[in-house]
Design an enzyme around this catalytic site. Structure first.
Site, mmCIF file in Angstrom:
data_model
loop_
_atom_site.group_PDB
_atom_site.id
_atom_site.type_symbol
_atom_site.label_atom_id
_atom_site.label_comp_id
_atom_site.label_asym_id
_atom_site.label_seq_id
_atom_site.Cartn_x
_atom_site.Cartn_y
_atom_site.Cartn_z
ATOM 1 C CG HIS A 291 -8.179 -1.418 8.844
ATOM 2 N ND1 HIS A 291 -6.729 -1.188 7.821
ATOM 3 C CD2 HIS A 291 -9.247 -2.045 7.654
ATOM 4 C CE1 HIS A 291 -7.478 -1.465 6.544
ATOM 5 N NE2 HIS A 291 -8.640 -2.196 6.821
ATOM 6 C CG ASP A 303 -8.239 -1.037 2.764
ATOM 7 O OD1 ASP A 303 -8.958 -1.311 3.793
ATOM 8 O OD2 ASP A 303 -7.919 -3.110 1.493
ATOM 9 C CD GLU A 337 -8.307 -5.479 7.676
ATOM 10 O OE1 GLU A 337 -9.455 -6.555 7.274
ATOM 11 O OE2 GLU A 337 -7.401 -5.296 7.166
ATOM 12 C CD GLU A 338 -5.613 -3.801 4.821
ATOM 13 O OE1 GLU A 338 -5.137 -4.627 4.234
ATOM 14 O OE2 GLU A 338 -5.592 -2.977 4.383
ATOM 15 C CG ASP A 364 -12.005 -2.796 6.468
ATOM 16 O OD1 ASP A 364 -11.436 -1.888 4.982
ATOM 17 O OD2 ASP A 364 -11.396 -4.334 6.404
ATOM 18 C CG HIS A 434 -4.972 -4.647 -0.735
ATOM 19 N ND1 HIS A 434 -4.936 -5.727 0.329
ATOM 20 C CD2 HIS A 434 -5.377 -3.984 -0.077
ATOM 21 C CE1 HIS A 434 -5.821 -6.149 0.909
ATOM 22 N NE2 HIS A 434 -6.397 -4.721 1.422
#
Ligand SMILES: [Zn+2]
Length: 467
Positions: A291, A303, A337-338, A364, A434
């Protein structure tokens, strides 16, 4: 002829009588496997010798940077990905448009202990994605610590008017950090709803990481339309420990929280698609996906910039080697995606006449050393893929296990397509995930390249063999 030598004709007759069919089948497999082994070794060699994975990742995560859905950077990333695929000469490069949510963090984001005065200090927080903001004055309230939603329910009226502090750590004793994450992340996703349901005024959630440091880790959270919305923020693990220390001494602790985040109208964005068109069965498709969007903290290097680099590089290697697999291999850089999965859902919902998905592979879990694949399929399909594990043995990426896929390809899985997730060394992913730590210096060039090679090998064999 020595006295030990038995005439070959006798051996053949003996084997014909006694050899079970499975053994004969296996010997056929062994020959095929040998053919694929040479190609797999070449893919690995090509990647290590002239790989582009790290350069691709650098363009995405350093030159463009964080790319939350709906942001100008996400739009840049979509254009960049299309241009990159075109520059490598992929077939049928195109965008598949989709509307995505547009949440912005805003300029104001702070929290502090305001009482007791002896403990007054700033806290390291980050609003959770999708959270509403506070008023300009912020929210000042006493903090109530809980370890679970059940704990919170048992406290009844005590939660009224409080900032609910969800402080159940990821379980460090779990071998899989993904299991540890899975055991704690409901506090992030559902903390605001449960805080509000209990009468609380905000949710403060311990960051989803096993590291003890000052960096908060953001991530998606949800609201429930029938429950009033309250703001939610992640707290660094060091501050979570400190707050827990104060509260467990029986101190009454009040915190002031100010957030200016908000959700703006949806924005048009797109999944980016490029292919190596199948030479014999172009309508049969193997998807390889990562993603493109990331959180706005850090640079989305692991990520999932690494996943995007993996799939572009996998296709590039196959092209560089001049391979023309029978079925189509389609690289997809999914968007959103997130915080919404709109890209994955739109991809699966799109009508694709005369096309059949054979399998979908997602990467991912970061750009770490590949370890194998997780496969969600019927057992015959699983057994077939598992027999290919020797192809990955030289790079120790040969552990093929049941269960795997990825969020973006989840909807394809529900449509019956076998889904496969790249498994990588997993001890560090949640140190960075994140947060401001998710930067390219945490990605090793060779490990990233070997992940791309692993995907190239599996996609190639799937495209030749089908399922
Ligand atoms: Zn991701």
């Amino acid at each position: 002829m020595t006295k030990y030598k038995i005439p070959a004709i006798l051996i053949f007759a003996f084997l014909l009588q006694l050899t079970p069919l499975a053994l004969i089948a296996q010997s056929v497999d062994t020959a095929t496997l040998g053919h694929y082994q040479r190609i797999a070794d070449d893919i690995i060699f090509t990647g290590l010798r002239s790989g582009h994975a790290y350069d691709i990742l650098s363009e995405l995560s350093v030159s463009i940077g964080p790319r939350l859905s709906g942001s100008p950077n996400a739009a840049k990333a979509v254009e960049w990905s299309k241009g990159k695929m075109e520059s490598f000469g992929f077939d049928n490069v195109h965008l598949e448009p989709v509307m995505v949510p547009h949440w912005v963090r805003g300029n104001v984001e702070d929290a502090a202990i305001v009482s007791p005065g002896s403990a007054a200090r700033k806290l390291n927080i980050a609003a959770l994605g999708g959270s509403i903001g506070t008023t300009d004055d912020g929210i000042t309230a006493e903090v109530l610590e809980v370890k679970s939603f059940d704990d919170l329910k048992k406290l009844g009226d005590k939660a009224k008017g409080k900032i609910i502090f969800f402080n159940r750590p990821m379980d460090r004793s779990k071998i899989s950090t993904f299991d540890a994450y899975g055991g704690a992340v409901n506090q992030r996703g559902g903390g605001a709803v449960e805080a509000s349901r209990a009468g609380g005024v905000a949710a403060l959630v311990r960051s989803m990481t096993t590291m003890i440091d000052d960096v908060p880790h953001t991530g998606a959270m949800n609201y429930n339309d029938s429950i009033p919305k309250v703001p939610a923020a992640a707290l660094s693990t060091k501050d979570a420990e400190m707050l827990d220390g104060l509260l467990s001494k029986g101190e009454k602790v009040s915190v002031k929280l100010r957030l200016s985040c908000q959700t703006l109208p949806d924005v048009e964005s797109a999944n980016v698609v490029g292919e190596l068109t199948g030479s014999e069965k172009p309508g049969e498709v193997i998807v390889i996906g990562g993603h493109l969007d990331s959180w706005d903290k850090g640079r989305g290097a692991h990520d999932d910039g690494s996943g995007c680099a993996h799939v572009i590089e996998a296709l590039r290697i196959l092209k560089e080697m001049g391979l023309h697999p029978k079925r189509t291999i389609r690289a997809v850089n999914f968007i959103n995606e997130e915080n919404g999965l709109r890209g994955g859902k739109a991809y699966a919902a799109k009508s694709r006449p005369n096309e059949k998905h054979i399998a979908a592979i997602e990467t991912d879990a970061g750009g770490f050393a590949p370890r194998g694949f997780g496969v969600t399929s019927d057992s015959l399909t699983f057994d077939k893929i598992a027999r290919w594990s020797p192809l990955f043995a030289s790079i120790e990426a040969d552990r093929i296990r049941k269960g795997g896929g990825g969020a973006d390809i989840g909807e394809l899985g529900r449509q019956g397509v076998p889904t496969i997730g790249l498994r990588v060394e997993g001890n560090r992913y949640f140190d960075y995930h994140h947060s401001d730590h998710d930067t390219i210096d945490r990605v090793n060039e060779r490990e990233l390249e070997l992940g791309a090679a692993s995907i190239a090998i599996l996609a190639y064999v799937l495209a030749e063999e089908g399922l």
